[in-house]
Design an enzyme around this catalytic site. Structure first.
Site, PDB file in Angstrom:
ATOM      1  N   TYR A  45       0.838  -1.210   0.000  1.00  0.00           N
ATOM      2  CA  TYR A  45       0.000   0.000   0.000  1.00  0.00           C
ATOM      3  C   TYR A  45       0.871   1.258   0.000  1.00  0.00           C
ATOM      4  O   TYR A  45       0.623   2.212  -0.743  1.00  0.00           O
ATOM      5  CB  TYR A  45      -0.950   0.007   1.209  1.00  0.00           C
ATOM      6  CG  TYR A  45      -1.719   1.303   1.326  1.00  0.00           C
ATOM      7  CD1 TYR A  45      -2.599   1.711   0.323  1.00  0.00           C
ATOM      8  CD2 TYR A  45      -1.552   2.139   2.428  1.00  0.00           C
ATOM      9  CE1 TYR A  45      -3.293   2.920   0.417  1.00  0.00           C
ATOM     10  CE2 TYR A  45      -2.240   3.339   2.532  1.00  0.00           C
ATOM     11  CZ  TYR A  45      -3.111   3.724   1.528  1.00  0.00           C
ATOM     12  OH  TYR A  45      -3.788   4.916   1.626  1.00  0.00           O
ATOM     13  N   ARG A  75       1.756   7.034  -6.583  1.00  0.00           N
ATOM     14  CA  ARG A  75       0.642   7.959  -6.823  1.00  0.00           C
ATOM     15  C   ARG A  75       1.050   9.391  -6.493  1.00  0.00           C
ATOM     16  O   ARG A  75       0.771  10.325  -7.257  1.00  0.00           O
ATOM     17  CB  ARG A  75      -0.567   7.552  -5.985  1.00  0.00           C
ATOM     18  CG  ARG A  75      -1.690   8.588  -6.019  1.00  0.00           C
ATOM     19  CD  ARG A  75      -2.940   8.137  -5.313  1.00  0.00           C
ATOM     20  NE  ARG A  75      -2.730   7.738  -3.932  1.00  0.00           N
ATOM     21  CZ  ARG A  75      -3.687   7.311  -3.119  1.00  0.00           C
ATOM     22  NH1 ARG A  75      -4.931   7.199  -3.579  1.00  0.00           N
ATOM     23  NH2 ARG A  75      -3.424   6.974  -1.881  1.00  0.00           N
ATOM     24  N   TYR A  90      -0.854  13.135   6.428  1.00  0.00           N
ATOM     25  CA  TYR A  90      -0.482  12.088   7.398  1.00  0.00           C
ATOM     26  C   TYR A  90       1.026  12.123   7.638  1.00  0.00           C
ATOM     27  O   TYR A  90       1.807  12.319   6.698  1.00  0.00           O
ATOM     28  CB  TYR A  90      -0.814  10.689   6.841  1.00  0.00           C
ATOM     29  CG  TYR A  90      -2.260  10.235   6.935  1.00  0.00           C
ATOM     30  CD1 TYR A  90      -3.206  10.897   7.701  1.00  0.00           C
ATOM     31  CD2 TYR A  90      -2.649   9.084   6.238  1.00  0.00           C
ATOM     32  CE1 TYR A  90      -4.520  10.435   7.761  1.00  0.00           C
ATOM     33  CE2 TYR A  90      -3.958   8.614   6.293  1.00  0.00           C
ATOM     34  CZ  TYR A  90      -4.888   9.298   7.060  1.00  0.00           C
ATOM     35  OH  TYR A  90      -6.175   8.843   7.123  1.00  0.00           O
ATOM     36  N   ARG A  99     -11.466  13.520   1.780  1.00  0.00           N
ATOM     37  CA  ARG A  99     -12.460  12.653   2.451  1.00  0.00           C
ATOM     38  C   ARG A  99     -13.717  12.491   1.610  1.00  0.00           C
ATOM     39  O   ARG A  99     -14.420  11.485   1.737  1.00  0.00           O
ATOM     40  CB  ARG A  99     -12.818  13.218   3.818  1.00  0.00           C
ATOM     41  CG  ARG A  99     -11.634  13.319   4.759  1.00  0.00           C
ATOM     42  CD  ARG A  99     -11.064  11.958   5.109  1.00  0.00           C
ATOM     43  NE  ARG A  99      -9.775  12.068   5.788  1.00  0.00           N
ATOM     44  CZ  ARG A  99      -9.019  11.019   6.099  1.00  0.00           C
ATOM     45  NH1 ARG A  99      -9.412   9.783   5.787  1.00  0.00           N
ATOM     46  NH2 ARG A  99      -7.869  11.185   6.702  1.00  0.00           N
ATOM     47  N   GLU A 130     -14.109  -0.796   6.359  1.00  0.00           N
ATOM     48  CA  GLU A 130     -14.066   0.501   5.666  1.00  0.00           C
ATOM     49  C   GLU A 130     -15.333   0.636   4.832  1.00  0.00           C
ATOM     50  O   GLU A 130     -15.831  -0.362   4.296  1.00  0.00           O
ATOM     51  CB  GLU A 130     -12.828   0.551   4.778  1.00  0.00           C
ATOM     52  CG  GLU A 130     -12.704   1.863   4.044  1.00  0.00           C
ATOM     53  CD  GLU A 130     -11.412   1.973   3.256  1.00  0.00           C
ATOM     54  OE1 GLU A 130     -10.323   1.697   3.813  1.00  0.00           O
ATOM     55  OE2 GLU A 130     -11.506   2.324   2.076  1.00  0.00           O
TER      56      GLU A 130
HETATM   57  C1  LIG Z   1      -9.100   4.497   5.222  1.00  0.00           C
HETATM   58  C2  LIG Z   1      -8.208   5.356   4.753  1.00  0.00           C
HETATM   59  O1  LIG Z   1      -7.632   5.329   3.531  1.00  0.00           O
HETATM   60  C3  LIG Z   1      -8.034   4.461   2.497  1.00  0.00           C
HETATM   61  C4  LIG Z   1      -7.068   4.648   1.384  1.00  0.00           C
HETATM   62  C5  LIG Z   1      -7.297   5.549   0.370  1.00  0.00           C
HETATM   63  C6  LIG Z   1      -6.288   5.788  -0.689  1.00  0.00           C
HETATM   64  O2  LIG Z   1      -5.113   5.513  -0.466  1.00  0.00           O
HETATM   65  O3  LIG Z   1      -6.678   6.263  -1.769  1.00  0.00           O
HETATM   66  C7  LIG Z   1      -8.515   6.246   0.302  1.00  0.00           C
HETATM   67  C8  LIG Z   1      -9.505   5.994   1.209  1.00  0.00           C
HETATM   68  C9  LIG Z   1      -9.438   4.749   2.004  1.00  0.00           C
HETATM   69  O4  LIG Z   1      -9.838   3.729   1.128  1.00  0.00           O
HETATM   70  C10 LIG Z   1      -7.750   6.485   5.604  1.00  0.00           C
HETATM   71  O5  LIG Z   1      -6.567   6.823   5.516  1.00  0.00           O
HETATM   72  O6  LIG Z   1      -8.585   7.048   6.330  1.00  0.00           O
END
Ligand SMILES: C=C(O[C@@H]1C=C(C(=O)O)C=C[C@H]1O)C(=O)O
Length: 334
Positions: free
Chosen positions: A149, A156, A209, A222, A328
């Site tokens: 990830y 990205r 983050y 979000r 999620e």
């Molecule tokens: C759940 C989280 O992240 C996840 C990862 C994401 C991504 O990397 O595009 C987007 C939303 C979620 O699927 C979070 O960080 O709150």
């Protein structure tokens, strides 16, 4: 040919989560902009008679499988470029790609994203408002010891930096596990609409983050609002930047729902200059990702009480982007 940009198109795309056999019949009556099969095996994206199509390995069996289908009231033009398939209707663009399974994803992700984002600009649909990413072996390490990830997030972020995306242009997204097939992705973008990126005051912006979650932060908002809808990103049990309620799927589900309710609620949208507010019961095309199959009944029981009985809701048993997250949820508020 030049087109006069509209302030906001007078229509939005049709969206549905349908059983595979139902999805097969949609193309006969409607213009399909894109079809994504959440099914039992991954495949390279193709442009078929019914438009662009991507198969993701997201279901354990046919019973769990479904298709997400995006339709347009206008005729669509489809094509393929460097492995990325697309279709557009004058106002909206759908595109999809797949990065093959590999011991390292950053470079391939950057390349695939640059191809996709290049197309987005070349075809004239530069406003990206929703992206989905499905990462095989998401919590396992790559050949260099970096979690897949985080490796994906690195590529990205480099692609976004290359394209000079600023923070107001960051789309809503999902980054979730899959049962295999490398990394599948698809985007929705618009020609003239002005997506508004929405944050959650109880969570750090993901793109801020701290480094402990990986060398480059995940680039997503979000939620985004466009054309009278709010597209809610994959939302989990996180406040600030920290995962909450480790090991407790019930509390994690409640917190995920609270996060969504806060993001789409009238108070938060007002702070983002948006007049309408939404409730969980306004969500549709909801996907609930659950790490452990045995937790699905408990998660479903909580979600069923929160969502409208008329909403399309699908449950999938896949891993989540952080190994301490058990659930999620994403959806679209109307
Ligand atoms: C759940 C989280 O992240 C996840 C990862 C994401 C991504 O990397 O595009 C987007 C939303 C979620 O699927 C979070 O960080 O709150």
């Amino acid at each position: 040919m030049t087109q006069t940009p509209l302030k906001e198109a007078g229509y939005t795309l049709g969206a549905t989560l349908a059983d595979l056999d139902v999805a097969d019949t949609i193309g006969a009556r409607e213009n399909v902009l894109g079809r994504i099969d959440y099914t039992t095996a991954a495949a390279d994206p193709v442009v078929s008679a019914g438009g662009p199509r991507l198969a993701l390995h997201m279901a354990r069996d046919r019973g769990e499988a479904f298709s997400e289908v995006w339709t347009s009231p206008h005729e669509v033009t489809a094509g393929e470029h460097d492995g990325v398939v697309y279709a557009h209707d004058g106002e909206f663009l759908f595109l999809a790609g797949r990065i093959p399974e590999s011991g390292s994803y950053a470079t391939a992700t950057e390349k695939a994203y640059l191809t996709a984002l290049g197309l987005v600009r070349e075809l004239g649909y530069p406003r990206c408002y929703r992206m989905w990413n499905f990462v095989g072996r998401i919590n396992q390490d790559n050949a260099e010891g970096l979690e897949n990830y985080r490796d994906f997030c690195l590529g990205r972020a480099d692609a976004f930096a290359h394209m000079r995306f600023n923070e107001t242009e960051i789309p809503a997204a999902t980054g979730i596990g899959s049962h295999g097939g490398g990394i599948g992705f698809y985007f929705l973008t618009s020609r003239s609409g002005e997506p508004i990126a929405i944050e959650n005051p109880q969570q750090w912006a993901a793109y801020h983050y701290p480094q402990r979650y990986g060398p480059k932060a995940p680039k997503f908002a979000r939620a985004t609002r466009l054309g009278g809808r709010v597209y809610v990103s994959g939302t989990a049990s996180i406040t600030g930047h920290e995962s909450r309620h480790a090991g407790d799927v019930v509390r994690q589900t409640h917190l995920s729902l609270e996060n969504i309710a806060r993001v789409i609620g009238a108070g938060n949208l007002y702070e983002h200059g948006i007049g309408d507010g939404y409730f969980l019961s306004d969500l549709d095309q909801i996907k609930v990702y659950v790490r452990h199959a045995e937790h699905i009944p408990a998660v479903r029981a909580i979600c069923t009480r929160a969502f409208s009985p008329a909403a399309e809701v699908r449950y999938l048993n896949v891993d989540v982007c952080r190994s301490d997250l058990l659930v999620e949820i994403e959806g679209i508020a109307y």
